[in-house]
Design an enzyme around this catalytic site. Structure first.
Site, mmCIF file in Angstrom:
data_model
loop_
_atom_site.group_PDB
_atom_site.id
_atom_site.type_symbol
_atom_site.label_atom_id
_atom_site.label_comp_id
_atom_site.label_asym_id
_atom_site.label_seq_id
_atom_site.Cartn_x
_atom_site.Cartn_y
_atom_site.Cartn_z
ATOM 1 N N LYS A 121 0.874 -1.184 0.000
ATOM 2 C CA LYS A 121 0.000 0.000 0.000
ATOM 3 C C LYS A 121 0.899 1.218 0.000
ATOM 4 O O LYS A 121 2.019 1.179 0.522
ATOM 5 C CB LYS A 121 -0.895 0.003 1.237
ATOM 6 C CG LYS A 121 -2.005 1.032 1.222
ATOM 7 C CD LYS A 121 -3.187 0.650 0.336
ATOM 8 C CE LYS A 121 -4.310 0.074 1.114
ATOM 9 N NZ LYS A 121 -5.442 -0.442 0.426
HETATM 10 N N1 GLU Z 1 -7.248 -0.387 -2.854
HETATM 11 C C1 GLU Z 1 -8.062 -1.561 -3.012
HETATM 12 C C2 GLU Z 1 -8.080 -2.385 -1.733
HETATM 13 O O1 GLU Z 1 -7.837 -1.893 -0.660
HETATM 14 C C3 GLU Z 1 -7.691 -2.361 -4.247
HETATM 15 C C4 GLU Z 1 -6.295 -2.845 -4.307
HETATM 16 C C5 GLU Z 1 -5.957 -3.443 -5.675
HETATM 17 O O2 GLU Z 1 -6.826 -3.609 -6.500
HETATM 18 O O3 GLU Z 1 -4.760 -3.725 -5.864
HETATM 19 O O4 GLU Z 1 -8.419 -3.537 -1.748
#
Ligand code: GLU
Length: 430
Positions: A121
């Site tokens: 993240k």
């Molecule tokens: N930000 C989204 C999550 O927290 C999607 C992450 C992604 O698709 O890589 O699941």
């Protein structure tokens, strides 16, 4: 207490428990899940820390010619099952600890739906509402440049998260592709369909929340057509979940945005209320009766879906929650302490890492389409998403029944068992 006290001094003087960070919560949950299964403690110790946290500074030339510096991060937690995967958020609270915790959640999320990805993240500590479109583009391209050696289609694949969207991903994909002198669609997911984005990606997290809600109601013998539902947050996750459940026959009595909630005990017309993407912060303009977000959380409904931001159900309000069932749409809406209060009160909670995993699942489909230079139909995407979600639901349900644990513990047990098996097979090098 002196009003001149610095934030640190105030924190020392206060007797209140400081708010849990996502990293605290993620570590508590890891240790709790590990206590249920036969796992090498060295693997748990390794998973307590990220593999790497990349921190950069991003100079942004504002439209008025001044330059402002922002902090950018990418935390890469674990990649034992495949490349790092997870969103990038633009939010003023983004910091090193937050992205570390959120990256851990992505590792569990990808494992619980059995995707060949690890967790990451990142983000920038900026309020995107204060940026013009040109400023957002310059910030995004410069951030991408700083992360050039960190991201890549086989190493770490970002996606949208809070404050970022398909356009942000398009700028990242373009910047990376220009630098590599090769169009590389698979470097990010959640892109516009014109440049390799997947059909159904935008609706996917809300769709998976609705699928899980349907299964949960059914499991506890509620008829979907008689169930009452309250949804906090009317962005992509909340709006899509609310509308699908409405279409499937449930009575959605409340939906909200930052200004408050639209409330109708006989059921709202969810399609008539604009989502955040359609018209930001307008939910209450379309309501005859409004209530506060706090009141929404405490409605006596069958199912509550907190789908806005983290830490909305805490030790301060957990005792007042009246819903029988909760499905987490946002990442981390319930603190660790609140979670145990809800468990004691026998309120069943399906965690974020299962419920909103539809987003990263369709990101995986997008990545496969990009790598293979193929396009899937919307029907295919939704059918395969349904299969992945039901397989994950069944695996988690099996643990709930076999071990008599909460849905959260069961989801962590499924995820951690898969991650531990991969670590054991690969071993530690050197
Ligand atoms: N930000 C989204 C999550 O927290 C999607 C992450 C992604 O698709 O890589 O699941």
């Amino acid at each position: 207490m002196s009003s001149e006290a610095t934030p640190d001094e105030r924190a020392e003087q206060t007797t209140e428990t400081p708010p849990e960070t996502p990293l605290d919560t993620a570590r508590h949950q890891l240790n709790r899940a590990a206590s249920y299964i036969d796992i090498d403690p060295n693997i748990v110790e390794r998973l307590t820390y990220p593999t790497a946290v990349h921190e950069v500074t991003i100079p942004l030339k504002r439209d008025d010619g001044t330059v402002e510096i922002f902090n950018g991060y990418r935390a890469q937690h674990d990649s034992v099952r495949g490349p790092f995967k997870g969103g990038l958020r633009y939010h003023p609270h983004v910091n090193r600890e937050e992205v570390m915790g959120l990256a851990m959640w992505m590792t569990w999320k990808c494992a619980v739906v059995d995707l060949p990805f690890g967790g990451a993240k990142g983000g920038v500590n900026v309020d995107p509402k204060t940026l013009s479109k040109d400023e957002t583009e310059r910030l995004t391209r410069r951030f991408t440049n700083e992360l050039r050696n960190v991201i890549g289609p086989q190493t770490d694949i970002p996606a949208p998260d809070m404050g970022t969207d398909a356009q942000t991903m398009a700028w990242i994909m373009d910047t990376y592709s220009v630098q590599e002198a090769e169009t590389t669609t698979a470097v990010v997911t959640g892109k516009p369909t014109a440049i390799g984005g997947s059909k159904g990606r935008e609706e996917a997290p809300g769709r998976s929340v609705a699928i899980v809600a349907r299964e949960l109601l059914n499991y506890y013998d509620y008829q979907l057509s008689e169930a009452t539902v309250a949804v906090q947050g009317f962005g992509s996750v909340g709006a899509n979940a609310a509308r699908l459940l409405d279409e499937w026959g449930a009575t959605v009595v409340a939906v909200s945005d930052i200004n408050g909630a639209a409330y109708d005990p006989t059921g709202l017309e969810t399609h008539a209320i604009p989502s955040h993407e359609q018209e930001p912060e307008a939910v209450t303009h379309y309501a005859e009766e409004t209530i506060s977000n706090d009141a929404l959380l405490e409605l006596d409904v069958d199912l509550l879906i907190p789908a806005a931001i983290g830490n909305v159900i805490t030790e301060a309000n957990a005792a007042d929650i009246q819903a029988d069932l909760i499905v987490e749409g946002a990442n981390g809406p319930i603190t660790f302490i609140a979670d145990s209060i809800l468990a004691d009160r026998e309120i069943h909670v399906v965690p974020d890492i299962l419920a909103n995993a539809g987003g990263v699942t369709v990101s995986y489909f997008e990545w496969i389409q990009d790598i293979n230079h193929r396009t899937w139909s919307l029907d295919r995407v939704n059918e395969e998403l349904e299969t992945v979600m039901i397989d994950a639901w069944d695996a988690v349900r099996h643990e709930v029944e076999a071990r008599d644990v909460t849905w959260r513990d069961a989801a962590y047990i499924v995820a951690l068992s898969r991650i531990a098996a991969a670590h054991e097979s690969r071993g530690l090098w050197p």
